[in-house]
Design a protein around this motif. Sequence first.
Motif, PDB file in Angstrom:
ATOM      1  N   GLU A  17       0.830  -1.198   0.000  1.00 40.38           N
ATOM      2  CA  GLU A  17       0.000   0.000   0.000  1.00 40.38           C
ATOM      3  C   GLU A  17       0.873   1.260   0.000  1.00 40.38           C
ATOM      4  OE1 GLU A  17      -3.683   2.013   2.558  1.00 40.38           O
ATOM      5  OE2 GLU A  17      -2.803   0.082   3.153  1.00 40.38           O
ATOM      6  N   GLY A  18       0.561   2.175  -0.885  1.00 39.72           N
ATOM      7  CA  GLY A  18       1.303   3.425  -0.965  1.00 39.72           C
ATOM      8  C   GLY A  18       2.454   3.414  -1.951  1.00 39.72           C
ATOM      9  N   LYS A  19       2.807   2.231  -2.478  1.00 40.33           N
ATOM     10  CA  LYS A  19       3.925   2.158  -3.434  1.00 40.33           C
ATOM     11  C   LYS A  19       3.508   2.766  -4.781  1.00 40.33           C
ATOM     12  CE  LYS A  19       8.067   0.683  -4.790  1.00 40.33           C
ATOM     13  NZ  LYS A  19       8.576  -0.679  -4.553  1.00 40.33           N
ATOM     14  N   ILE A  20       2.295   2.432  -5.222  1.00 38.15           N
ATOM     15  CA  ILE A  20       1.760   2.984  -6.468  1.00 38.15           C
ATOM     16  C   ILE A  20       0.791   4.114  -6.141  1.00 38.15           C
ATOM     17  CG2 ILE A  20       0.524   2.487  -8.604  1.00 38.15           C
ATOM     18  CD1 ILE A  20       1.384  -0.423  -8.326  1.00 38.15           C
ATOM     19  N   VAL A  21       1.033   5.277  -6.722  1.00 39.55           N
ATOM     20  CA  VAL A  21       0.199   6.446  -6.464  1.00 39.55           C
ATOM     21  C   VAL A  21      -0.202   7.063  -7.809  1.00 39.55           C
ATOM     22  CG1 VAL A  21       1.270   6.900  -4.224  1.00 39.55           C
ATOM     23  CG2 VAL A  21       2.230   7.946  -6.288  1.00 39.55           C
ATOM     24  N   SER A  22      -1.040   8.087  -7.741  1.00 37.21           N
ATOM     25  CA  SER A  22      -1.475   8.707  -8.995  1.00 37.21           C
ATOM     26  C   SER A  22      -1.482  10.223  -8.892  1.00 37.21           C
ATOM     27  CB  SER A  22      -2.874   8.224  -9.378  1.00 37.21           C
ATOM     28  OG  SER A  22      -3.857   8.792  -8.528  1.00 37.21           O
ATOM     29  N   THR A  23      -1.393  10.848 -10.047  1.00 40.36           N
ATOM     30  CA  THR A  23      -1.593  12.286 -10.188  1.00 40.36           C
ATOM     31  C   THR A  23      -2.115  12.520 -11.596  1.00 40.36           C
ATOM     32  OG1 THR A  23      -0.601  14.471  -9.934  1.00 40.36           O
ATOM     33  CG2 THR A  23       0.737  12.806 -11.031  1.00 40.36           C
ATOM     34  N   THR A  24      -2.497  13.739 -11.911  1.00 42.27           N
ATOM     35  CA  THR A  24      -2.925  14.044 -13.272  1.00 42.27           C
ATOM     36  C   THR A  24      -1.717  14.479 -14.094  1.00 42.27           C
ATOM     37  OG1 THR A  24      -3.552  16.264 -12.510  1.00 42.27           O
ATOM     38  CG2 THR A  24      -5.303  14.626 -12.732  1.00 42.27           C
ATOM     39  N   PHE A  25      -1.772  14.198 -15.373  1.00 40.82           N
ATOM     40  CA  PHE A  25      -0.702  14.539 -16.294  1.00 40.82           C
ATOM     41  C   PHE A  25      -0.763  16.040 -16.602  1.00 40.82           C
ATOM     42  CE2 PHE A  25       1.293  13.998 -20.686  1.00 40.82           C
ATOM     43  CZ  PHE A  25       2.557  13.799 -20.159  1.00 40.82           C
ATOM     44  N   GLY A  26       0.296  16.579 -17.200  1.00 38.90           N
ATOM     45  CA  GLY A  26       0.310  17.993 -17.566  1.00 38.90           C
ATOM     46  C   GLY A  26       1.239  18.248 -18.734  1.00 38.90           C
ATOM     47  N   LEU A  27       0.960  19.316 -19.487  1.00 40.23           N
ATOM     48  CA  LEU A  27       1.756  19.662 -20.662  1.00 40.23           C
ATOM     49  C   LEU A  27       2.039  21.163 -20.691  1.00 40.23           C
ATOM     50  CD1 LEU A  27      -0.168  17.660 -23.425  1.00 40.23           C
ATOM     51  CD2 LEU A  27       2.048  17.051 -22.430  1.00 40.23           C
ATOM     52  N   ALA A  28       3.105  21.522 -21.379  1.00 34.06           N
ATOM     53  CA  ALA A  28       3.418  22.937 -21.590  1.00 34.06           C
ATOM     54  C   ALA A  28       2.395  23.536 -22.559  1.00 34.06           C
ATOM     55  CB  ALA A  28       4.831  23.081 -22.149  1.00 34.06           C
ATOM     56  N   ASP A  29       1.968  24.751 -22.292  1.00 36.83           N
ATOM     57  CA  ASP A  29       0.944  25.408 -23.100  1.00 36.83           C
ATOM     58  C   ASP A  29       1.490  25.772 -24.478  1.00 36.83           C
ATOM     59  OD1 ASP A  29      -1.284  26.707 -23.979  1.00 36.83           O
ATOM     60  OD2 ASP A  29      -1.313  28.244 -22.420  1.00 36.83           O
ATOM     61  N   GLN A  30       0.806  25.302 -25.522  1.00 41.84           N
ATOM     62  CA  GLN A  30       1.223  25.581 -26.894  1.00 41.84           C
ATOM     63  C   GLN A  30       0.238  26.495 -27.638  1.00 41.84           C
ATOM     64  OE1 GLN A  30       4.151  24.552 -28.051  1.00 41.84           O
ATOM     65  NE2 GLN A  30       4.592  23.443 -26.158  1.00 41.84           N
ATOM     66  N   LYS A  31      -0.761  26.972 -26.945  1.00 45.15           N
ATOM     67  CA  LYS A  31      -1.797  27.760 -27.617  1.00 45.15           C
ATOM     68  C   LYS A  31      -1.229  29.016 -28.269  1.00 45.15           C
ATOM     69  CE  LYS A  31      -6.333  29.877 -26.879  1.00 45.15           C
ATOM     70  NZ  LYS A  31      -7.430  30.116 -25.910  1.00 45.15           N
ATOM     71  N   TYR A  32      -0.272  29.647 -27.605  1.00 42.74           N
ATOM     72  CA  TYR A  32       0.292  30.900 -28.123  1.00 42.74           C
ATOM     73  C   TYR A  32       1.721  30.711 -28.624  1.00 42.74           C
ATOM     74  CZ  TYR A  32      -3.721  32.598 -25.508  1.00 42.74           C
ATOM     75  OH  TYR A  32      -5.000  32.798 -25.031  1.00 42.74           O
ATOM     76  N   ARG A  33       2.025  29.504 -29.110  1.00 38.94           N
ATOM     77  CA  ARG A  33       3.394  29.183 -29.530  1.00 38.94           C
ATOM     78  C   ARG A  33       3.876  30.061 -30.677  1.00 38.94           C
ATOM     79  NH1 ARG A  33      -0.283  26.270 -31.771  1.00 38.94           N
ATOM     80  NH2 ARG A  33      -0.140  25.546 -33.933  1.00 38.94           N
ATOM     81  N   ASN A  34       2.963  30.532 -31.521  1.00 36.29           N
ATOM     82  CA  ASN A  34       3.336  31.393 -32.655  1.00 36.29           C
ATOM     83  C   ASN A  34       2.885  32.838 -32.457  1.00 36.29           C
ATOM     84  OD1 ASN A  34       4.486  29.240 -34.146  1.00 36.29           O
ATOM     85  ND2 ASN A  34       2.458  28.590 -34.817  1.00 36.29           N
ATOM     86  N   GLY A  35       2.686  33.203 -31.204  1.00 36.17           N
ATOM     87  CA  GLY A  35       2.193  34.550 -30.912  1.00 36.17           C
ATOM     88  C   GLY A  35       0.700  34.524 -30.698  1.00 36.17           C
ATOM     89  N   GLU A  36      -0.046  35.094 -31.594  1.00 37.06           N
ATOM     90  CA  GLU A  36      -1.501  35.129 -31.473  1.00 37.06           C
ATOM     91  C   GLU A  36      -2.098  33.749 -31.762  1.00 37.06           C
ATOM     92  OE1 GLU A  36      -5.355  37.527 -33.359  1.00 37.06           O
ATOM     93  OE2 GLU A  36      -3.320  37.977 -34.029  1.00 37.06           O
ATOM     94  N   SER A  37      -3.042  33.336 -30.941  1.00 33.78           N
ATOM     95  CA  SER A  37      -3.683  32.047 -31.128  1.00 33.78           C
ATOM     96  C   SER A  37      -4.726  32.109 -32.237  1.00 33.78           C
ATOM     97  CB  SER A  37      -4.358  31.600 -29.821  1.00 33.78           C
ATOM     98  OG  SER A  37      -5.092  30.426 -30.011  1.00 33.78           O
ATOM     99  N   ILE A  38      -4.714  31.105 -33.110  1.00 33.85           N
ATOM    100  CA  ILE A  38      -5.692  31.039 -34.197  1.00 33.85           C
ATOM    101  C   ILE A  38      -6.437  29.714 -34.090  1.00 33.85           C
ATOM    102  CG2 ILE A  38      -6.063  31.090 -36.682  1.00 33.85           C
ATOM    103  CD1 ILE A  38      -3.437  32.607 -36.962  1.00 33.85           C
ATOM    104  N   ILE A  39      -7.627  29.746 -33.497  1.00 36.68           N
ATOM    105  CA  ILE A  39      -8.444  28.552 -33.337  1.00 36.68           C
ATOM    106  C   ILE A  39      -9.686  28.690 -34.208  1.00 36.68           C
ATOM    107  CG2 ILE A  39      -9.819  27.174 -31.735  1.00 36.68           C
ATOM    108  CD1 ILE A  39      -7.823  27.902 -29.561  1.00 36.68           C
ATOM    109  N   THR A  40      -9.896  27.710 -35.068  1.00 37.57           N
ATOM    110  CA  THR A  40     -11.040  27.733 -35.979  1.00 37.57           C
ATOM    111  C   THR A  40     -11.854  26.454 -35.808  1.00 37.57           C
ATOM    112  OG1 THR A  40      -9.708  26.747 -37.748  1.00 37.57           O
ATOM    113  CG2 THR A  40      -9.789  29.159 -37.643  1.00 37.57           C
ATOM    114  N   ASN A  41     -12.842  26.280 -36.638  1.00 40.41           N
ATOM    115  CA  ASN A  41     -13.661  25.067 -36.625  1.00 40.41           C
ATOM    116  C   ASN A  41     -13.973  24.690 -38.069  1.00 40.41           C
ATOM    117  OD1 ASN A  41     -15.513  23.021 -36.390  1.00 40.41           O
ATOM    118  ND2 ASN A  41     -17.038  24.226 -35.277  1.00 40.41           N
TER     119      ASN A  41
END
Length: 273
Positions: A83-107
């Motif tokens: 008990e306690g050997k295996i634990v969990s957390t949530t994953f995370g990533l570096a934000d790439q939304k503004y990687r090229n300056g202004e964000s351009i999100i379309t549909n």
Amino acid sequence: MKKIVFWQQRHGIYYANLCNLFHVNNAPKAYILTFIYKKDEGVKGVLKSFLYKGAVKSKAITNIICYSKHEVEYYGNLFNAREGKIVSTTFGLADQKYRNGESIITNEGFLFDVGKSNRDHKFLEEALENSQYKAIIADRTYESTGSSNCIVRRDVKYGDDLYSMIEKCFAVIVPLVDENISAGQTVFIQAMMFSKPIIVTTSNTIDEYVINGENGFIISKTKDSLLNCLNKLTDDSELYASMCVKSRKMFEDSYSFKALGMNVGDIIIKSLK
């Protein structure tokens, strides 16, 4: 060196078994991230099981870190971990939304299914056949010529190429095979990063990432369930817009690279007490 954090589980598993082999008693405290086990058959499967069990039992490993709460119990029972050997957390990533300056999100109206681990792309192809919906499946290992509703892409590279596809899609979809194996977290977070709703088939490892009706939908793996979900997102523009906003907010609050670092840091600090 007093502590080692293994980002890749393979390196941590090899390290643990080498420590076991040479009876290393004063090894630095070590932590293995992204622990995922899928059974293989034959000699390969026997060796793989031996190495994973060796890592779980190894005194050289302080904690094994998974990215869903379900896996703590699942792997704990599978490998008879203390008990306690295996634990969990949530994953995370570096934000790439503004990687090229202004964000351009379309549909541009297409569903985007990306990734190879534990994916059921065939389900998506069959479910969308003769429907009004289109999808792009990005997986260089998927052996299919596609269909009238699904285009298979093997040339989508990780990075800006991938991000631009997510920016343009209607929603990100993740059809899964095994409900007990962790998969799709990176794609979930990338979808949230770019303010896209997530559609995922039922799994025991997704509750920390997809809140049904909030940032996406968790559906049964049937054609009717998928089409009903898509009809709801298409017909209700307010619901769609709300999911897009909540998706981005969830990324900012809980799934950034900074959040992952803080969560892992908390696990390490707790283990030292």
